[in-house]
Design a protein around this motif. Structure first.
Motif, short mmCIF file in Angstrom:
data_model
loop_
_atom_site.label_atom_id
_atom_site.label_comp_id
_atom_site.label_asym_id
_atom_site.label_seq_id
_atom_site.Cartn_x
_atom_site.Cartn_y
_atom_site.Cartn_z
N LEU A 137 0.82 -1.20 0.00
CA LEU A 137 0.00 0.00 0.00
C LEU A 137 0.86 1.25 0.00
O LEU A 137 0.52 2.25 -0.66
CB LEU A 137 -0.93 -0.01 1.22
N LEU A 138 1.96 1.23 0.73
CA LEU A 138 2.83 2.41 0.76
C LEU A 138 3.35 2.74 -0.62
O LEU A 138 3.41 3.92 -1.02
CB LEU A 138 3.99 2.16 1.74
N LEU A 139 3.72 1.73 -1.39
CA LEU A 139 4.21 1.96 -2.74
C LEU A 139 3.10 2.47 -3.65
O LEU A 139 3.32 3.34 -4.51
CB LEU A 139 4.82 0.68 -3.30
N VAL A 140 1.90 1.94 -3.49
CA VAL A 140 0.76 2.44 -4.27
C VAL A 140 0.51 3.91 -3.97
O VAL A 140 0.24 4.72 -4.87
CB VAL A 140 -0.50 1.60 -3.99
N LEU A 141 0.61 4.29 -2.71
CA LEU A 141 0.43 5.69 -2.34
C LEU A 141 1.45 6.59 -3.03
O LEU A 141 1.11 7.66 -3.56
CB LEU A 141 0.54 5.84 -0.82
N LEU A 142 2.69 6.16 -3.05
CA LEU A 142 3.74 6.97 -3.68
C LEU A 142 3.54 7.06 -5.19
O LEU A 142 3.69 8.14 -5.79
CB LEU A 142 5.11 6.38 -3.36
N LEU A 143 3.20 5.93 -5.83
CA LEU A 143 3.02 5.94 -7.28
C LEU A 143 1.81 6.77 -7.68
O LEU A 143 1.87 7.54 -8.66
CB LEU A 143 2.86 4.50 -7.78
N VAL A 144 0.71 6.63 -6.95
CA VAL A 144 -0.49 7.41 -7.28
C VAL A 144 -0.27 8.88 -6.92
O VAL A 144 -0.62 9.78 -7.69
CB VAL A 144 -1.71 6.84 -6.53
N GLY A 145 0.32 9.13 -5.76
CA GLY A 145 0.48 10.51 -5.30
C GLY A 145 1.42 11.34 -6.14
O GLY A 145 1.22 12.56 -6.27
N PHE A 146 2.43 10.70 -6.73
CA PHE A 146 3.38 11.45 -7.54
C PHE A 146 3.26 11.16 -9.03
O PHE A 146 3.74 11.95 -9.85
CB PHE A 146 4.81 11.15 -7.07
N GLY A 147 2.65 10.03 -9.37
CA GLY A 147 2.53 9.68 -10.78
C GLY A 147 1.37 10.35 -11.48
O GLY A 147 1.52 10.89 -12.59
N LEU A 148 0.19 10.36 -10.85
CA LEU A 148 -0.98 10.98 -11.49
C LEU A 148 -0.82 12.48 -11.70
O LEU A 148 -1.18 13.00 -12.77
CB LEU A 148 -2.24 10.68 -10.68
N PRO A 149 -0.30 13.25 -10.73
CA PRO A 149 -0.09 14.68 -11.02
C PRO A 149 0.87 14.92 -12.18
O PRO A 149 0.75 15.95 -12.88
CB PRO A 149 0.48 15.22 -9.70
N ALA A 150 1.81 13.99 -12.41
CA ALA A 150 2.75 14.18 -13.52
C ALA A 150 2.05 14.11 -14.87
O ALA A 150 2.57 14.65 -15.87
CB ALA A 150 3.85 13.12 -13.44
N LEU A 151 0.88 13.47 -14.93
CA LEU A 151 0.13 13.40 -16.20
C LEU A 151 -0.55 14.72 -16.55
O LEU A 151 -0.96 14.92 -17.69
CB LEU A 151 -0.92 12.28 -16.11
N ARG A 152 -0.71 15.59 -15.57
CA ARG A 152 -1.32 16.91 -15.77
C ARG A 152 -2.72 16.80 -16.38
O ARG A 152 -3.07 17.52 -17.33
CB ARG A 152 -0.43 17.78 -16.66
N LEU A 153 -3.51 15.94 -15.82
CA LEU A 153 -4.91 15.80 -16.24
C LEU A 153 -5.71 16.90 -15.57
O LEU A 153 -5.83 16.95 -14.35
CB LEU A 153 -5.45 14.42 -15.86
N THR A 154 -6.29 17.78 -16.36
CA THR A 154 -6.98 18.93 -15.80
C THR A 154 -8.23 18.56 -15.02
O THR A 154 -8.65 19.28 -14.13
CB THR A 154 -7.35 19.92 -16.92
N TRP A 155 -8.85 17.43 -15.39
CA TRP A 155 -10.09 17.04 -14.74
C TRP A 155 -9.87 16.23 -13.47
O TRP A 155 -10.83 15.93 -12.73
CB TRP A 155 -10.94 16.19 -15.69
N LEU A 156 -8.62 15.88 -13.16
CA LEU A 156 -8.33 15.03 -12.01
C LEU A 156 -7.88 15.89 -10.83
O LEU A 156 -6.91 16.64 -10.94
CB LEU A 156 -7.22 14.04 -12.35
N PRO A 157 -8.57 15.81 -9.68
CA PRO A 157 -8.10 16.54 -8.50
C PRO A 157 -6.73 16.03 -8.06
O PRO A 157 -6.44 14.83 -8.13
CB PRO A 157 -9.16 16.21 -7.43
N VAL A 158 -5.88 16.95 -7.65
CA VAL A 158 -4.51 16.57 -7.28
C VAL A 158 -4.24 16.87 -5.81
O VAL A 158 -3.09 16.95 -5.41
CB VAL A 158 -3.49 17.30 -8.17
N SER A 159 -5.29 17.02 -5.01
CA SER A 159 -5.06 17.24 -3.59
C SER A 159 -4.52 15.97 -2.96
O SER A 159 -4.80 14.85 -3.41
CB SER A 159 -6.37 17.65 -2.90
#
Length: 297
Positions: free
Chosen positions: A132-154
């Motif tokens: 789970l810790l690795l999933v948190l890091l990948l999701v928390g830093f990977g999704l914002p890198a995609l710069r999807l305007t419709w995805l919340p990045v909080s």
């Protein structure tokens, strides 16, 4: 009318052997309670003695158990705990619904759902195998890198999403086990009565499956409540992050103890309720299963 009155009216009295057996059992219970109480007191006293007589106890007490500091940081930590509880509630609801859908897809034999079955198997295998810790890091830093305007990045949203992805996989496996525990005769009986495949799953299979795995699912949700604190590694100001901020500068770690106690205030009652409910469901569920064997409602 009381049982004693019934006994008097019927003229029945317990035998000497029965009274002796009852008295012996009561004496055993009292003796067991006394031994358990004495043993617990001795263990607590021994642990307390070791801690209090430790060379660094005075300094540790000031750094970890300061009442003044605890009262000072309690509002901030409690506000952070409210975020944990909201993440827990949302993740539990989403995980239960999506996990059930994945379990239904995995146990379906419809050819048209074969691609979805492959995707569900891959999803469950991946997120059950990655920490789970690795999933948190990948999701928390990977999704914002995609710069999807419709995805919340909080941080709270991304942390909650990572928890949902992981726990949904485990819940899906629990529900799949529950579905497969329903005897095929139940499905055959429902189909013979004219129910469609969808009606059979909805009215016959799923109610029994949920009842069979209700206890482990409840335990899984209790674990989710504790793991909601991991969102702090992404910067979300939850109870743990608030405690970390409060320790900055003075290096007094009492806020961490306060955060731990607040989590215990939530998790311990939940655990005891789940344990008590599981104990009741254990034998009552078996009796219902025996009484309703072969009956389709």
């Amino acid at each position: 009318m009381s049982s004693a009155g019934d006994e008097a009216a019927d003229g029945w009295q317990p035998s000497e052997r029965a009274r002796a057996r009852t008295a012996f059992r009561r004496a055993q219970r009292r003796r067991a309670l006394l031994v358990a109480g004495v043993a617990t007191a001795l263990v607590v006293a021994a642990v307390g003695y070791v801690v209090v007589t430790a060379p660094g106890w005075e300094r540790a007490r000031e750094a970890f158990f300061s009442p003044e500091r605890a009262w000072e940081v309690l509002p901030q930590v409690a506000e952070g705990l409210w975020l944990n509880l909201r993440v827990w509630a949302v993740a539990s609801g989403v995980g239960l619904v999506v996990g059930m859908l994945i379990a239904v897809v995995r146990t379906s034999r419809l050819p048209v759902l074969f691609p979805l079955r492959l995707l569900s198997v891959a999803y469950v295998d991946v997120f059950r195998g990655v920490p789970l810790l690795l999933v948190l890091l990948l999701v928390g830093f990977g999704l914002p890198a995609l710069r999807l305007t419709w995805l919340p990045v909080s941080a709270a949203f991304l942390g909650g999403l990572a928890i949902v992805l992981t726990y949904t996989a485990f819940l899906a496996e629990l529900f799949r086990a529950g579905i497969e525990s329903v005897h095929p005769s139940q499905v055959a009986a429902a189909r013979s009565l004219g129910l469609t495949r969808g009606q059979t799953v909805r009215r016959v299979v799923l109610p029994q499956a949920v009842r069979n795995v209700a206890a482990p699912v409840a335990s899984m949700l209790v674990s989710l409540q504790k793991d909601s604190g991991l969102i702090s590694i992404l910067g979300a100001v939850d109870a743990i992050r608030a405690a970390q901020i409060a320790t900055t500068g003075d290096y007094n770690f009492t806020p961490y103890v306060v955060a731990g106690l607040l989590f215990l205030v939530i998790s311990i009652p939940l655990t005891r309720v789940v344990d008590a409910w599981s104990a009741r469901q254990g034998w009552r569920g078996q009796l219902r299963g025996v009484a309703g064997a072969g009956v389709v409602r």
